[in-house]
Design a protein around this motif. Structure first.
Motif, PDB file in Angstrom:
ATOM      1  N   SER A 226      32.515  44.492  36.907  1.00 33.46           N
ATOM      2  CA  SER A 226      33.423  44.353  38.060  1.00 33.46           C
ATOM      3  C   SER A 226      33.184  43.067  38.852  1.00 33.46           C
ATOM      4  CB  SER A 226      33.277  45.563  38.986  1.00 33.46           C
ATOM      5  OG  SER A 226      31.958  45.643  39.501  1.00 33.46           O
ATOM      6  N   TRP A 227      32.017  42.409  38.646  1.00 37.72           N
ATOM      7  CA  TRP A 227      31.705  41.172  39.371  1.00 37.72           C
ATOM      8  C   TRP A 227      31.999  39.920  38.552  1.00 37.72           C
ATOM      9  CZ3 TRP A 227      31.381  41.410  44.300  1.00 37.72           C
ATOM     10  CH2 TRP A 227      30.989  42.608  44.904  1.00 37.72           C
ATOM     11  N   GLY A 228      32.663  40.073  37.409  1.00 39.38           N
ATOM     12  CA  GLY A 228      32.961  38.898  36.597  1.00 39.38           C
ATOM     13  C   GLY A 228      31.680  38.244  36.116  1.00 39.38           C
ATOM     14  N   TRP A 229      31.639  36.904  36.120  1.00 38.47           N
ATOM     15  CA  TRP A 229      30.459  36.210  35.596  1.00 38.47           C
ATOM     16  C   TRP A 229      29.240  36.329  36.497  1.00 38.47           C
ATOM     17  CZ3 TRP A 229      31.333  36.381  30.999  1.00 38.47           C
ATOM     18  CH2 TRP A 229      32.522  35.953  30.412  1.00 38.47           C
ATOM     19  N   TRP A 230      29.443  36.695  37.753  1.00 36.17           N
ATOM     20  CA  TRP A 230      28.303  36.962  38.622  1.00 36.17           C
ATOM     21  C   TRP A 230      27.477  38.137  38.092  1.00 36.17           C
ATOM     22  CZ3 TRP A 230      26.766  33.450  41.908  1.00 36.17           C
ATOM     23  CH2 TRP A 230      27.697  32.581  42.485  1.00 36.17           C
ATOM     24  N   GLY A 231      28.126  38.981  37.311  1.00 43.07           N
ATOM     25  CA  GLY A 231      27.433  40.127  36.737  1.00 43.07           C
ATOM     26  C   GLY A 231      26.271  39.729  35.836  1.00 43.07           C
TER      27      GLY A 231
ATOM     28  N   SER B 260      39.770  36.575  24.121  1.00 42.99           N
ATOM     29  CA  SER B 260      40.248  37.140  25.385  1.00 42.99           C
ATOM     30  C   SER B 260      39.258  36.946  26.537  1.00 42.99           C
ATOM     31  CB  SER B 260      40.523  38.646  25.226  1.00 42.99           C
ATOM     32  OG  SER B 260      41.427  38.885  24.179  1.00 42.99           O
ATOM     33  N   LEU B 261      38.092  36.365  26.222  1.00 46.17           N
ATOM     34  CA  LEU B 261      37.024  36.289  27.212  1.00 46.17           C
ATOM     35  C   LEU B 261      37.399  35.445  28.423  1.00 46.17           C
ATOM     36  CD1 LEU B 261      34.165  37.496  27.413  1.00 46.17           C
ATOM     37  CD2 LEU B 261      33.276  35.383  26.424  1.00 46.17           C
TER      38      LEU B 261
ATOM     39  N   ALA C 219      40.158  37.061  35.606  1.00 44.62           N
ATOM     40  CA  ALA C 219      41.365  37.266  36.426  1.00 44.62           C
ATOM     41  C   ALA C 219      41.840  38.717  36.332  1.00 44.62           C
ATOM     42  CB  ALA C 219      42.472  36.318  35.967  1.00 44.62           C
ATOM     43  N   LEU C 220      41.766  39.297  35.120  1.00 41.17           N
ATOM     44  CA  LEU C 220      42.161  40.700  34.942  1.00 41.17           C
ATOM     45  C   LEU C 220      41.223  41.626  35.727  1.00 41.17           C
ATOM     46  CD1 LEU C 220      42.901  40.895  31.089  1.00 41.17           C
ATOM     47  CD2 LEU C 220      44.562  41.028  32.949  1.00 41.17           C
ATOM     48  N   ILE C 221      39.932  41.315  35.683  1.00 34.62           N
ATOM     49  CA  ILE C 221      38.937  42.139  36.385  1.00 34.62           C
ATOM     50  C   ILE C 221      39.177  42.078  37.891  1.00 34.62           C
ATOM     51  CG2 ILE C 221      36.474  42.326  36.953  1.00 34.62           C
ATOM     52  CD1 ILE C 221      35.940  41.299  34.053  1.00 34.62           C
ATOM     53  N   GLN C 222      39.402  40.867  38.406  1.00 33.15           N
ATOM     54  CA  GLN C 222      39.632  40.695  39.839  1.00 33.15           C
ATOM     55  C   GLN C 222      40.859  41.475  40.279  1.00 33.15           C
ATOM     56  OE1 GLN C 222      40.037  36.599  41.035  1.00 33.15           O
ATOM     57  NE2 GLN C 222      39.349  37.021  43.119  1.00 33.15           N
TER      58      GLN C 222
ATOM     59  N   PHE D  93      32.428  44.477  27.193  1.00 35.51           N
ATOM     60  CA  PHE D  93      33.442  45.096  28.052  1.00 35.51           C
ATOM     61  C   PHE D  93      34.308  44.041  28.737  1.00 35.51           C
ATOM     62  CE2 PHE D  93      30.433  48.887  28.482  1.00 35.51           C
ATOM     63  CZ  PHE D  93      31.156  49.648  27.567  1.00 35.51           C
ATOM     64  N   THR D  94      33.707  42.923  29.091  1.00 36.51           N
ATOM     65  CA  THR D  94      34.469  41.844  29.726  1.00 36.51           C
ATOM     66  C   THR D  94      35.510  41.293  28.762  1.00 36.51           C
ATOM     67  OG1 THR D  94      32.590  41.241  31.153  1.00 36.51           O
ATOM     68  CG2 THR D  94      34.305  39.581  30.840  1.00 36.51           C
ATOM     69  N   ALA D  95      35.091  41.006  27.531  1.00 42.35           N
ATOM     70  CA  ALA D  95      36.015  40.455  26.537  1.00 42.35           C
ATOM     71  C   ALA D  95      37.141  41.422  26.202  1.00 42.35           C
ATOM     72  CB  ALA D  95      35.243  40.087  25.267  1.00 42.35           C
ATOM     73  N   ALA D  96      36.836  42.716  26.214  1.00 42.23           N
ATOM     74  CA  ALA D  96      37.830  43.735  25.848  1.00 42.23           C
ATOM     75  C   ALA D  96      38.408  44.433  27.077  1.00 42.23           C
ATOM     76  CB  ALA D  96      37.191  44.769  24.923  1.00 42.23           C
ATOM     77  N   PHE D  97      38.350  43.769  28.235  1.00 38.65           N
ATOM     78  CA  PHE D  97      38.690  44.452  29.480  1.00 38.65           C
ATOM     79  C   PHE D  97      40.118  44.991  29.480  1.00 38.65           C
ATOM     80  CE2 PHE D  97      39.957  44.832  33.924  1.00 38.65           C
ATOM     81  CZ  PHE D  97      38.922  45.647  34.395  1.00 38.65           C
ATOM     82  N   ALA D  98      41.040  44.257  28.890  1.00 38.32           N
ATOM     83  CA  ALA D  98      42.437  44.712  28.859  1.00 38.32           C
ATOM     84  C   ALA D  98      42.571  46.052  28.136  1.00 38.32           C
ATOM     85  CB  ALA D  98      43.308  43.662  28.175  1.00 38.32           C
TER      86      ALA D  98
END
Length: 370
Positions: free
Chosen positions: A42-47, A177-178, A183-186, A255-260
């Motif tokens: 949920s924090w994007g790359w800060w994660g 998709s990475l 943007a999708l997560i935000q 999970f980030t890469a497959a977030f959609a």
């Protein structure tokens, strides 16, 4: 058992302790992916920085619980005595009662996770998975601490390796998709379609360590108490942290890469597995249930231990009664809501304990030579 601070390290025992630590923490939130999404994705790359911070925290608490368990073996007659060692009589008593309550609620979440996993993958009633998990966990808790450690120590690495392999495959196949994922997560966070654990990435990382440490405090310190070698105990905690956070990092990227694809899922790990092949999806539903089992067992054991001595008939009766009550609680609330409310609230109480442990370690740094 003779204790030798400078004796040679039995690395097989180190790996068993590390595996038991990983297995205890891995649980339904990690194995299903729900915790990783809420605390790190949920924090994007800060994660990524969050996972690194979590590794430092887990290495510290794993090493400290096991070595203090070794050092203060005579003061740890009961599992939750570890809190009085760190916090003193009054605050230690608070943590004693609080931890029993929290561990019991966490056990309830494990039951909910099992029911949700079987329901999502096979379309069966929620109660099929929940009841099976209830019966298996209660039966295992009756075996006692030594058998638990060996069982969990062997399952922990297996679950971790399987999860990492799935994560690597999913990351590679969704690599293109990475770049679009942040943007999708935000957007998902702002719309509330995924839950977020804390207000900042670093607080989320601290919170993640905070609630997990209350899971493992009694369990690890009792294992440290039984160890013949202090270095061995310390290495077990540090290797456990390394294995756990390696898996968290890989799954965060996956999970980030497959977030959609995984957005809004109660069990995102199953989405990744089914995208490989339906057979892999079925296989991972078993892996997830094993992960839930390896956490649910020490959680229920730690909930029962303050009321009954390990291995006694009273212990077995309490295991059955508390097991059933936890099943009822876990079956009454939605899984992701349980994870978000119970874990996050208790994580903040755990952060205070981290601070207290740091002070303890600084004050006692000259008490031993390791």
């Amino acid at each position: 058992m003779n204790k030798q601070t400078s004796a040679s390290v039995d690395w097989s025992r180190v790996l068993i302790m590390a595996g038991a630590m990983i297995a205890t923490i891995i649980g339904s939130g990690f194995a299903t992916g729900q915790k990783i999404v809420q605390y790190f994705v949920s924090w994007g790359w800060w994660g990524v920085l969050g996972v690194i911070a979590a590794f430092i925290g887990f290495a510290f608490i794993g090493h400290t619980f096991l070595t203090v368990g070794y050092d203060r073996a005579d003061d740890l007659k009961k599992p939750n005595d570890i809190y009085k060692v760190f916090c003193g009589k009054y605050l230690g008593t608070f943590y004693n009662y609080f931890s029993v309550f929290f561990l019991f609620l966490s056990y309830s979440i494990m039951i909910s996770g099992a029911g949700t996993t079987i329901q999502q993958q096979f379309g069966l009633s929620y109660y099929v998975g929940a009841v099976i998990m209830l019966v298996v966990v209660v039966t295992t808790v009756a075996l006692g601490l030594n058998k638990l450690t060996n069982v969990l120590g062997s399952l922990g690495p297996f679950i971790t390796i399987a999860t990492i392999l799935l994560g690597i495959y999913s990351l590679v196949t969704n690599w293109s998709s990475l770049s679009e994922a942040p943007a999708l997560i935000q957007s998902a966070v702002s719309q509330g379609s995924i839950k977020v654990a804390s207000e900042t990435w670093w607080l989320a990382a601290l919170n993640y360590v905070g609630f997990n440490m209350i899971w493992v405090a009694a369990f690890l310190s009792q294992n440290g108490r039984l160890e013949p070698n202090r270095k061995q105990a310390g290495f077990g905690g540090m290797f456990g942290a390394l294995g756990l956070c390696s898996a968290v990092l890989v799954m965060m990227f996956a999970f980030t890469a497959a977030f959609a694809k995984i957005q809004g899922s109660q069990v995102p790990t199953l989405i990744l597995a089914n995208n490989v092949h339906p057979f892999i999806g079925n296989f991972f539903s078993l892996i997830i249930c094993l992960g839930i089992f390896t956490s649910a067992v020490p959680l229920l054991w730690s909930s029962v231990a303050p009321f009954a001595q390990d291995g006694t008939t009273r212990h077995k009766i309490f295991a059955v009664v508390l097991g059933i009550i936890g099943f009822i609680i876990g079956s009454s609330l939605k899984f992701d809501e349980l994870v978000n409310k119970v874990y996050v609230l208790n994580g903040y109480v755990g952060i205070l304990l981290i601070v207290i442990m740091i002070v303890y370690v600084i004050r006692h740094r000259h008490d031993h030579h390791a």
